[in-house]
Design a protein around this motif. Structure first.
Motif, PDB file in Angstrom:
ATOM      1  N   GLY A 105       0.796  -1.220   0.000  1.00  0.00           N
ATOM      2  CA  GLY A 105       0.000   0.000   0.000  1.00  0.00           C
ATOM      3  C   GLY A 105       0.823   1.261   0.000  1.00  0.00           C
ATOM      4  N   CYS A 106       2.070   1.173  -0.407  1.00  0.00           N
ATOM      5  CA  CYS A 106       2.925   2.358  -0.447  1.00  0.00           C
ATOM      6  C   CYS A 106       2.450   3.333  -1.519  1.00  0.00           C
ATOM      7  CB  CYS A 106       4.369   1.952  -0.712  1.00  0.00           C
ATOM      8  SG  CYS A 106       4.537   0.773  -2.039  1.00  0.00           S
ATOM      9  N   LYS A 107       2.773   4.584  -1.318  1.00  0.00           N
ATOM     10  CA  LYS A 107       2.384   5.644  -2.246  1.00  0.00           C
ATOM     11  C   LYS A 107       3.641   6.241  -2.875  1.00  0.00           C
ATOM     12  CE  LYS A 107      -1.840   4.970  -1.134  1.00  0.00           C
ATOM     13  NZ  LYS A 107      -2.724   4.218  -2.061  1.00  0.00           N
ATOM     14  N   LEU A 108       3.450   7.323  -3.597  1.00  0.00           N
ATOM     15  CA  LEU A 108       4.551   7.930  -4.351  1.00  0.00           C
ATOM     16  C   LEU A 108       5.368   8.898  -3.501  1.00  0.00           C
ATOM     17  CD1 LEU A 108       2.482   8.571  -7.576  1.00  0.00           C
ATOM     18  CD2 LEU A 108       4.397   6.993  -7.398  1.00  0.00           C
ATOM     19  N   TYR A 109       5.609   8.519  -2.263  1.00  0.00           N
ATOM     20  CA  TYR A 109       6.358   9.386  -1.367  1.00  0.00           C
ATOM     21  C   TYR A 109       7.750   8.837  -1.166  1.00  0.00           C
ATOM     22  CZ  TYR A 109       1.610  10.896  -0.255  1.00  0.00           C
ATOM     23  OH  TYR A 109       0.316  11.336  -0.336  1.00  0.00           O
ATOM     24  N   ARG A 110       8.719   9.689  -1.336  1.00  0.00           N
ATOM     25  CA  ARG A 110      10.095   9.266  -1.147  1.00  0.00           C
ATOM     26  C   ARG A 110      10.293   8.667   0.240  1.00  0.00           C
ATOM     27  NH1 ARG A 110      15.297  13.215  -2.358  1.00  0.00           N
ATOM     28  NH2 ARG A 110      16.921  11.698  -1.855  1.00  0.00           N
ATOM     29  N   SER A 111       9.620   9.190   1.218  1.00  0.00           N
ATOM     30  CA  SER A 111       9.788   8.728   2.591  1.00  0.00           C
ATOM     31  C   SER A 111       9.227   7.325   2.820  1.00  0.00           C
ATOM     32  CB  SER A 111       9.123   9.697   3.563  1.00  0.00           C
ATOM     33  OG  SER A 111       7.746   9.843   3.258  1.00  0.00           O
ATOM     34  N   ASP A 112       8.455   6.810   1.867  1.00  0.00           N
ATOM     35  CA  ASP A 112       7.921   5.453   2.003  1.00  0.00           C
ATOM     36  C   ASP A 112       8.961   4.392   1.683  1.00  0.00           C
ATOM     37  OD1 ASP A 112       4.388   5.679   0.947  1.00  0.00           O
ATOM     38  OD2 ASP A 112       5.455   6.366   2.733  1.00  0.00           O
ATOM     39  N   PHE A 113      10.095   4.797   1.142  1.00  0.00           N
ATOM     40  CA  PHE A 113      11.070   3.832   0.645  1.00  0.00           C
ATOM     41  C   PHE A 113      12.409   4.004   1.334  1.00  0.00           C
ATOM     42  CE2 PHE A 113       8.674   2.014  -2.835  1.00  0.00           C
ATOM     43  CZ  PHE A 113       7.666   2.936  -3.004  1.00  0.00           C
ATOM     44  N   GLY A 114      12.993   2.877   1.720  1.00  0.00           N
ATOM     45  CA  GLY A 114      14.252   2.929   2.447  1.00  0.00           C
ATOM     46  C   GLY A 114      15.453   2.426   1.676  1.00  0.00           C
ATOM     47  N   TYR A 115      15.198   1.803   0.530  1.00  0.00           N
ATOM     48  CA  TYR A 115      16.293   1.240  -0.259  1.00  0.00           C
ATOM     49  C   TYR A 115      16.259   1.861  -1.651  1.00  0.00           C
ATOM     50  CZ  TYR A 115      16.351  -2.200   3.462  1.00  0.00           C
ATOM     51  OH  TYR A 115      16.410  -2.801   4.684  1.00  0.00           O
ATOM     52  N   TRP A 116      17.444   2.212  -2.137  1.00  0.00           N
ATOM     53  CA  TRP A 116      17.533   2.920  -3.407  1.00  0.00           C
ATOM     54  C   TRP A 116      18.651   2.360  -4.275  1.00  0.00           C
ATOM     55  CZ3 TRP A 116      14.077   6.730  -4.661  1.00  0.00           C
ATOM     56  CH2 TRP A 116      13.242   7.166  -3.615  1.00  0.00           C
ATOM     57  N   GLY A 117      18.409   2.383  -5.597  1.00  0.00           N
ATOM     58  CA  GLY A 117      19.460   2.052  -6.532  1.00  0.00           C
ATOM     59  C   GLY A 117      20.289   3.277  -6.872  1.00  0.00           C
ATOM     60  N   GLN A 118      21.246   3.082  -7.773  1.00  0.00           N
ATOM     61  CA  GLN A 118      22.165   4.162  -8.135  1.00  0.00           C
ATOM     62  C   GLN A 118      21.618   5.053  -9.247  1.00  0.00           C
ATOM     63  OE1 GLN A 118      25.145   4.935  -6.536  1.00  0.00           O
ATOM     64  NE2 GLN A 118      24.142   3.549  -5.097  1.00  0.00           N
ATOM     65  N   GLY A 119      20.595   4.590  -9.943  1.00  0.00           N
ATOM     66  CA  GLY A 119      19.968   5.410 -10.973  1.00  0.00           C
ATOM     67  C   GLY A 119      20.417   5.051 -12.376  1.00  0.00           C
ATOM     68  N   THR A 120      19.543   5.357 -13.326  1.00  0.00           N
ATOM     69  CA  THR A 120      19.840   5.181 -14.746  1.00  0.00           C
ATOM     70  C   THR A 120      19.283   6.409 -15.477  1.00  0.00           C
ATOM     71  OG1 THR A 120      19.655   3.639 -16.623  1.00  0.00           O
ATOM     72  CG2 THR A 120      17.724   3.834 -15.204  1.00  0.00           C
ATOM     73  N   GLN A 121      20.078   6.961 -16.382  1.00  0.00           N
ATOM     74  CA  GLN A 121      19.730   8.222 -17.025  1.00  0.00           C
ATOM     75  C   GLN A 121      18.821   8.005 -18.229  1.00  0.00           C
ATOM     76  OE1 GLN A 121      20.536  11.431 -16.116  1.00  0.00           O
ATOM     77  NE2 GLN A 121      19.269  12.142 -17.820  1.00  0.00           N
ATOM     78  N   VAL A 122      17.761   8.794 -18.263  1.00  0.00           N
ATOM     79  CA  VAL A 122      16.865   8.836 -19.421  1.00  0.00           C
ATOM     80  C   VAL A 122      16.893  10.256 -19.983  1.00  0.00           C
ATOM     81  CG1 VAL A 122      14.464   8.702 -20.192  1.00  0.00           C
ATOM     82  CG2 VAL A 122      15.360   7.003 -18.590  1.00  0.00           C
ATOM     83  N   THR A 123      17.216  10.358 -21.250  1.00  0.00           N
ATOM     84  CA  THR A 123      17.264  11.652 -21.921  1.00  0.00           C
ATOM     85  C   THR A 123      16.363  11.607 -23.146  1.00  0.00           C
ATOM     86  OG1 THR A 123      19.534  12.008 -21.182  1.00  0.00           O
ATOM     87  CG2 THR A 123      18.737  13.388 -22.987  1.00  0.00           C
ATOM     88  N   VAL A 124      15.425  12.542 -23.214  1.00  0.00           N
ATOM     89  CA  VAL A 124      14.482  12.596 -24.326  1.00  0.00           C
ATOM     90  C   VAL A 124      14.690  13.914 -25.061  1.00  0.00           C
ATOM     91  CG1 VAL A 124      12.080  12.426 -25.041  1.00  0.00           C
ATOM     92  CG2 VAL A 124      12.844  11.256 -22.969  1.00  0.00           C
ATOM     93  N   SER A 125      15.025  13.824 -26.330  1.00  0.00           N
ATOM     94  CA  SER A 125      15.277  15.026 -27.125  1.00  0.00           C
ATOM     95  C   SER A 125      14.072  15.337 -28.004  1.00  0.00           C
ATOM     96  CB  SER A 125      16.519  14.836 -27.986  1.00  0.00           C
ATOM     97  OG  SER A 125      16.367  13.708 -28.830  1.00  0.00           O
ATOM     98  N   SER A 126      13.890  16.625 -28.246  1.00  0.00           N
ATOM     99  CA  SER A 126      12.728  17.049 -29.057  1.00  0.00           C
ATOM    100  C   SER A 126      13.058  17.061 -30.535  1.00  0.00           C
ATOM    101  CB  SER A 126      12.288  18.437 -28.611  1.00  0.00           C
ATOM    102  OG  SER A 126      13.360  19.349 -28.745  1.00  0.00           O
TER     103      SER A 126
END
Length: 126
Positions: A105-126
């Protein structure tokens, strides 16, 4: 120790599609939340989509109808995906996978999550 590894980020043109993957390890429990957040330069990290172990999902308004979060049917693989269609330049950001354990039942709140990955970059060009 939960470990999250994202993949699938890339550079695409507006209107294109990408699928992000997040492989989770270190947890075999039956109750969990997993989600995708994103952070553009100079902006706060925002929730994009979340899914829990019951299959319930939630999306931020700006991606509804374009993005789909899903999880591997083989729960042992512990992989969550974010299918992103009709990408827009404003979707450009670093995308992070997040997890929280032991509840649903978690929501879109950063505080609901305790574990994180390092990230992956998404770039969208017009």
């Amino acid at each position: 120790q939960v470990h999250l590894v994202e993949s699938g980020g890339n550079s695409v043109q507006a209107g294109g599609s990408l699928r992000l993957s997040c492989a989770a390890s270190g947890y075999n429990g039956s109750r969990y939340c997993m989600g995708w957040f994103r952070q553009a330069p100079g902006e706060e990290r925002e929730g994009v989509a979340v899914i829990d172990s019951t299959g319930a999902t939630s999306y931020t308004d700006s991606v509804k109808g374009r993005f789909t979060i899903s999880q591997d049917n083989d729960k042992a693989k512990n992989t969550v995906y974010l299918q992103m269609n009709s990408l827009k330049p404003e979707d450009t950001a670093m995308y992070y996978c997040a997890a929280e354990l032991g509840w649903v039942g978690c929501k879109l709140y950063r505080s609901d999550f305790g574990y994180w990955g390092q990230g992956t970059q998404v770039t969208v060009s017009s």
